[in-house]
Design a protein around this motif. Structure first.
Motif, mmCIF file in Angstrom:
data_model
loop_
_atom_site.group_PDB
_atom_site.id
_atom_site.type_symbol
_atom_site.label_atom_id
_atom_site.label_comp_id
_atom_site.label_asym_id
_atom_site.label_seq_id
_atom_site.Cartn_x
_atom_site.Cartn_y
_atom_site.Cartn_z
ATOM 1 N N UNK A 47 0.810 -1.212 0.000
ATOM 2 C CA UNK A 47 0.000 0.000 0.000
ATOM 3 C C UNK A 47 0.845 1.265 0.000
ATOM 4 N N UNK A 48 1.897 1.277 0.825
ATOM 5 C CA UNK A 48 2.784 2.445 0.888
ATOM 6 C C UNK A 48 3.455 2.710 -0.463
ATOM 7 N N UNK A 49 3.931 1.645 -1.089
ATOM 8 C CA UNK A 49 4.712 1.782 -2.315
ATOM 9 C C UNK A 49 3.843 1.739 -3.571
ATOM 10 N N UNK A 50 2.545 1.516 -3.387
ATOM 11 C CA UNK A 50 1.605 1.408 -4.507
ATOM 12 C C UNK A 50 2.059 0.351 -5.510
ATOM 13 N N UNK A 51 2.336 -0.838 -4.967
ATOM 14 C CA UNK A 51 2.755 -1.977 -5.766
ATOM 15 C C UNK A 51 1.953 -3.197 -5.330
ATOM 16 N N UNK A 52 1.684 -4.122 -6.246
ATOM 17 C CA UNK A 52 1.030 -5.362 -5.836
ATOM 18 C C UNK A 52 1.986 -6.231 -5.018
ATOM 19 N N UNK A 53 1.433 -7.063 -4.162
ATOM 20 C CA UNK A 53 2.274 -7.901 -3.304
ATOM 21 C C UNK A 53 3.119 -8.880 -4.109
ATOM 22 N N UNK A 54 2.587 -9.360 -5.249
ATOM 23 C CA UNK A 54 3.366 -10.318 -6.042
ATOM 24 C C UNK A 54 4.626 -9.670 -6.604
ATOM 25 N N UNK A 55 4.598 -8.359 -6.846
ATOM 26 C CA UNK A 55 5.798 -7.653 -7.326
ATOM 27 C C UNK A 55 6.852 -7.636 -6.222
ATOM 28 N N UNK A 56 6.417 -7.388 -4.995
ATOM 29 C CA UNK A 56 7.365 -7.376 -3.871
ATOM 30 C C UNK A 56 8.002 -8.751 -3.702
ATOM 31 N N UNK A 57 7.186 -9.806 -3.783
ATOM 32 C CA UNK A 57 7.735 -11.166 -3.646
ATOM 33 C C UNK A 57 8.699 -11.477 -4.780
ATOM 34 N N UNK A 58 8.390 -11.027 -5.994
ATOM 35 C CA UNK A 58 9.291 -11.250 -7.128
ATOM 36 C C UNK A 58 10.597 -10.491 -6.932
ATOM 37 N N UNK A 59 10.504 -9.235 -6.504
ATOM 38 C CA UNK A 59 11.716 -8.446 -6.301
ATOM 39 C C UNK A 59 12.616 -9.057 -5.240
ATOM 40 N N UNK A 60 12.051 -9.760 -4.265
ATOM 41 C CA UNK A 60 12.886 -10.442 -3.259
ATOM 42 C C UNK A 60 13.800 -11.463 -3.918
#
Length: 148
Positions: A47-60
């Motif tokens: 929510x803070x970064x205005x990104x979907x959660x799957x993008x965050x998991x991929x970036x990890x």
């Protein structure tokens, strides 16, 4: 009648151009205020970064500096440093047009530059000051040394 129709089209065109010039909701990474918290859940970060959660998991998987700790329930817990890294990655990819390998390389270079810290400037002491300090240390040493 044709004049009225053309006039209404002209008004509509003016409204559309004004609408396109209206300030849009900013999506820039620099505009995000990160709350003062120790840990953030993945939904909060998304929510803070205005990104979907799957993008965050991929970036990890793509960026080694993104290593959220996992709670006992397996929930990802991001620190402030992680959120700042995500915002930087978003800026590189979305605003500056980097590819993922290019952004990874850029971040690696930034990390190396951060480690090269300039030496601390020590105040210059005069020879008289140093002699005075040395004399004081000798006096302390004689007080602490066992008497024979």
């Amino acid at each position: 009648m044709l004049d009225r129709f053309l006039e209404s089209l002209d008004i509509l065109g003016t409204l559309m151009s004004l609408r396109s010039r209206a300030p849009a909701k900013s999506d820039k990474a620099a505009d995000v205020l990160i709350p003062e918290k120790l840990y953030f859940r993945i939904g909060e970060v998304a929510g803070l970064c205005r990104l979907p959660t799957y993008v965050l998991r991929f970036w990890e998987t793509e960026f080694p500096q993104l290593k959220p700790v996992k709670s006992s329930t397996g929930q990802r817990m991001y620190r402030r440093k992680d959120v700042e890294s995500i915002l930087r990655i978003k800026q590189l990819l979305y605003e500056e047009g980097f590819t993922i390998p290019g952004a990874r390389q850029h971040l690696r270079a930034d990390g190396k530059n951060d480690k090269k810290q300039p030496p601390l400037p020590f105040p210059a002491r005069s020879a008289a000051d140093l002699r005075h300090i040395r004399q004081g240390l000798r006096e302390i040493l004689t007080m602490l040394s066992p008497r024979r």
